[in-house]
Design a protein around this motif. Structure first.
Motif, PDB file in Angstrom:
ATOM      1  N   HIS A 243       1.077  -1.350   0.056  1.00  0.00           N
ATOM      2  CA  HIS A 243       0.014   0.172   0.001  1.00  0.00           C
ATOM      3  C   HIS A 243       0.881   1.109  -0.123  1.00  0.00           C
ATOM      4  N   ALA A 244       0.770   2.068  -1.022  1.00  0.00           N
ATOM      5  CA  ALA A 244       1.554   3.207  -0.956  1.00  0.00           C
ATOM      6  C   ALA A 244       1.701   4.134   0.045  1.00  0.00           C
ATOM      7  N   THR A 245       0.734   4.611   0.632  1.00  0.00           N
ATOM      8  CA  THR A 245       0.739   5.556   1.875  1.00  0.00           C
ATOM      9  C   THR A 245       1.261   4.886   2.747  1.00  0.00           C
ATOM     10  N   GLY A 251       9.129   5.337   5.171  1.00  0.00           N
ATOM     11  CA  GLY A 251      10.142   5.715   4.333  1.00  0.00           C
ATOM     12  C   GLY A 251      10.270   5.040   3.391  1.00  0.00           C
ATOM     13  N   PHE A 252       9.425   4.110   2.865  1.00  0.00           N
ATOM     14  CA  PHE A 252       9.493   3.175   1.603  1.00  0.00           C
ATOM     15  C   PHE A 252       8.845   3.929   0.601  1.00  0.00           C
ATOM     16  N   ALA A 253       9.293   3.787  -0.599  1.00  0.00           N
ATOM     17  CA  ALA A 253       8.352   4.295  -1.446  1.00  0.00           C
ATOM     18  C   ALA A 253       8.559   3.382  -2.516  1.00  0.00           C
ATOM     19  N   ARG A 254       7.626   3.480  -3.913  1.00  0.00           N
ATOM     20  CA  ARG A 254       7.489   2.494  -4.870  1.00  0.00           C
ATOM     21  C   ARG A 254       8.897   2.384  -5.391  1.00  0.00           C
ATOM     22  N   ILE A 255       9.156   1.003  -5.784  1.00  0.00           N
ATOM     23  CA  ILE A 255      10.566   1.083  -6.036  1.00  0.00           C
ATOM     24  C   ILE A 255      10.755   1.406  -7.679  1.00  0.00           C
ATOM     25  N   ASP A 256      12.066   1.500  -7.787  1.00  0.00           N
ATOM     26  CA  ASP A 256      12.473   2.311  -9.171  1.00  0.00           C
ATOM     27  C   ASP A 256      13.943   1.833  -9.419  1.00  0.00           C
ATOM     28  N   GLY A 257      14.143   0.838 -10.432  1.00  0.00           N
ATOM     29  CA  GLY A 257      15.427   0.516 -10.783  1.00  0.00           C
ATOM     30  C   GLY A 257      15.912  -0.627  -9.909  1.00  0.00           C
ATOM     31  N   ASN A 283      20.581  -2.225  -6.926  1.00  0.00           N
ATOM     32  CA  ASN A 283      20.095  -0.991  -7.273  1.00  0.00           C
ATOM     33  C   ASN A 283      20.625  -0.378  -8.474  1.00  0.00           C
ATOM     34  N   LYS A 284      20.152  -0.324  -9.367  1.00  0.00           N
ATOM     35  CA  LYS A 284      20.482   0.164 -10.656  1.00  0.00           C
ATOM     36  C   LYS A 284      20.215   1.654 -11.005  1.00  0.00           C
ATOM     37  N   THR A 285      19.934   2.390  -9.841  1.00  0.00           N
ATOM     38  CA  THR A 285      19.760   3.758  -9.954  1.00  0.00           C
ATOM     39  C   THR A 285      20.822   4.506  -9.359  1.00  0.00           C
ATOM     40  N   GLY A 286      20.869   5.852  -9.617  1.00  0.00           N
ATOM     41  CA  GLY A 286      21.849   6.593  -9.104  1.00  0.00           C
ATOM     42  C   GLY A 286      21.617   7.239  -7.730  1.00  0.00           C
ATOM     43  N   GLN A 287      20.615   6.797  -7.135  1.00  0.00           N
ATOM     44  CA  GLN A 287      20.197   7.170  -5.666  1.00  0.00           C
ATOM     45  C   GLN A 287      19.958   6.034  -4.668  1.00  0.00           C
ATOM     46  N   SER A 288      20.175   6.357  -3.403  1.00  0.00           N
ATOM     47  CA  SER A 288      20.126   5.180  -2.489  1.00  0.00           C
ATOM     48  C   SER A 288      18.507   4.992  -2.234  1.00  0.00           C
ATOM     49  N   GLN A 289      18.126   3.888  -1.932  1.00  0.00           N
ATOM     50  CA  GLN A 289      16.625   3.267  -1.770  1.00  0.00           C
ATOM     51  C   GLN A 289      16.599   2.718  -0.641  1.00  0.00           C
ATOM     52  N   SER A 290      15.444   2.834   0.142  1.00  0.00           N
ATOM     53  CA  SER A 290      15.149   2.144   1.412  1.00  0.00           C
ATOM     54  C   SER A 290      14.091   1.020   1.022  1.00  0.00           C
ATOM     55  N   LEU A 291      14.479  -0.331   1.121  1.00  0.00           N
ATOM     56  CA  LEU A 291      13.681  -1.422   0.899  1.00  0.00           C
ATOM     57  C   LEU A 291      13.384  -2.434   1.897  1.00  0.00           C
ATOM     58  N   ILE A 349       9.461 -13.268  -4.795  1.00  0.00           N
ATOM     59  CA  ILE A 349       9.963 -12.423  -4.039  1.00  0.00           C
ATOM     60  C   ILE A 349       9.467 -10.900  -3.935  1.00  0.00           C
ATOM     61  N   LEU A 350       9.145 -10.370  -2.982  1.00  0.00           N
ATOM     62  CA  LEU A 350       8.527  -8.870  -3.079  1.00  0.00           C
ATOM     63  C   LEU A 350       9.248  -8.032  -2.564  1.00  0.00           C
ATOM     64  N   VAL A 351       9.473  -6.692  -2.979  1.00  0.00           N
ATOM     65  CA  VAL A 351      10.310  -5.572  -2.427  1.00  0.00           C
ATOM     66  C   VAL A 351       9.373  -4.604  -2.535  1.00  0.00           C
ATOM     67  N   ASN A 352       9.134  -3.993  -1.255  1.00  0.00           N
ATOM     68  CA  ASN A 352       8.149  -2.864  -1.177  1.00  0.00           C
ATOM     69  C   ASN A 352       6.910  -3.149  -1.679  1.00  0.00           C
ATOM     70  N   GLY A 353       6.321  -4.240  -1.727  1.00  0.00           N
ATOM     71  CA  GLY A 353       5.207  -4.887  -2.138  1.00  0.00           C
ATOM     72  C   GLY A 353       5.137  -5.156  -3.472  1.00  0.00           C
ATOM     73  N   THR A 354       5.871  -5.116  -4.335  1.00  0.00           N
ATOM     74  CA  THR A 354       6.119  -5.179  -5.759  1.00  0.00           C
ATOM     75  C   THR A 354       6.830  -6.471  -5.980  1.00  0.00           C
ATOM     76  N   SER A 355       6.261  -7.269  -6.870  1.00  0.00           N
ATOM     77  CA  SER A 355       6.945  -8.633  -7.046  1.00  0.00           C
ATOM     78  C   SER A 355       7.825  -8.471  -8.117  1.00  0.00           C
TER      79      SER A 355
END
Length: 376
Positions: A243-245, A251-257, A283-291, A349-355
């Motif tokens: 759930h996004a909210t 501190g978790f967001a929809r994952i990107d990369g 993490n294939k992006t240029g920024q840190s991500q909380s997972l 495998i689910l990361v931030n709720g995304t398969s």
């Protein structure tokens, strides 16, 4: 071998109740009461034993509940006065719920007095179901009670989907009347009470995701460590569902990369046994991500369909360009809450709720054969 649950109530309890009622009311027909119980109680299961005693109480106590209630109250411990406690009071719950419905104030006051000595969470539910507004106006006042058992009863007994208890459909449909009670208890000094608040909110989240996510968001800022734990536990269903909210609240967001590579140690697991697997997250992006890394086992049901069960794995932070590998073991063993059926299962495998990854494996019955109907 563990003793059967039914033996939690027996002839000794019936005798204790008879003695207590006789002391509280000199006209109580002790011998007739026990004669209605003792010849039959050993042949019954736990709840039936309690009901047998409750039925005998109805036969031998004054039929006017308002007259009978003070007799019951006099059997409970007060200060240094001994009284009934434990499983003997199951029958009191059953008696009050069946015969006190026309006396809401008297009945709830009696159940409030009872709950420090044995849970009354099942006993109060028929009153909420029948007269919700009146019952909740009384129960809501318990949130300020000095006794933590009473405060917990205010949250636990009102849970819309309390396990093993009657459902409260009006509160399943609209849980708003519960929020003032849960808010009042959110910073209770007792962990016992806070856990109940979290479980009630998690119940509500199964039907009203946005309501609970918004509630958590409103109470998150400046929260103590204890409240933060409560809010996280209350959000566990929402977090598993991505759930996004709810994710944003922690501190978790929809994952990107983010990419996941899943490997199984074997494509077949013999029951009982262990599924070994590894997961590499990159993490294939240029920024840190909380997972938030979870995994789901899609168990095969008797009809051949699959039903997922999500398991918590780990929360982590991946820096830009970073990869991490995790080794996990998932045990398949006999448990009372699930029947395992041989055949195709899936690991997701689910990361931030995304398969992000999915693999299939076969669960076989003991000895490697899948010919049996079910691996118990």
């Amino acid at each position: 071998m563990a003793e059967a649950l039914k033996h939690l109530i027996g002839a000794r309890n019936a005798t204790d109740i008879a003695d207590a009622l006789s002391s509280a009311w000199t006209k109580f027909p002790r011998d007739a009461f026990l004669a209605d119980i003792l010849p039959r109680i050993e042949s019954l299961e736990l709840m039936q034993r309690g009901q047998l005693i409750a039925d005998a109480m109805y036969l031998h106590l004054p039929r006017n509940f308002a007259v009978a209630a003070p007799i019951l109250m006099a059997t409970l411990p007060v200060d240094r006065r001994p009284g009934l406690s434990g499983w003997s009071l199951l029958a009191f719950n059953q008696y009050i719920a069946a015969h006190g419905l026309d006396h809401v104030e008297i009945s709830l006051d009696l159940l409030k007095a009872l709950t420090p000595h044995f849970t009354a969470e099942f006993g109060i539910r028929p009153f909420i179901h029948r007269e919700q507004t009146k019952a909740l106006s009384i129960i809501g006042q318990w949130a300020d009670d000095p006794n933590h058992h009473v405060r917990r009863l205010a949250s636990e007994g009102t849970r819309p989907r309390l396990p093993w208890a009657m459902r409260l459909p009006a509160l399943v449909k609209d849980p708003a009347p519960l929020l003032p009670i849960l808010t009042a208890l959110i910073d209770d000094p007792e962990d016992y009470v806070r856990r109940s608040v979290a479980n009630s909110l998690n119940d509500i989240a199964k039907d009203h995701q946005d309501l609970v996510a918004d509630f958590v968001g409103r109470h998150h800022k400046g929260a103590s460590a204890e409240r933060l734990w409560l809010l996280r536990h209350a959000s566990r269903t929402l977090l598993k569902k991505g759930h996004a909210t709810a994710l944003a609240n922690f501190g978790f967001a929809r994952i990107d990369g983010i990419e996941a590579n899943l490997r199984l140690a074997a494509q077949q697991v013999s029951f009982p046994g262990v599924l070994d697997f590894s997961v590499s997250l990159s993490n294939k992006t240029g920024q840190s991500q909380s997972l938030m890394f979870d995994y789901a086992i899609h168990h095969q049901k008797k009809d051949g369909t699959l039903s997922p069960k999500i398991f918590k794995a780990k929360s982590l932070t991946l820096a830009a360009g970073q990869s991490m590998t995790f080794e996990r073991r998932h045990a398949f063993r006999p448990i009372t809450t699930r029947v395992y059926h041989p055949g195709e299962h899936r690991l997701e495998i689910l990361v931030n709720g995304t398969s992000l990854a999915l693999e299939t494996f076969i669960l076989t019955a003991s000895g490697g054969s899948a010919d049996t109907d079910a691996a118990q």
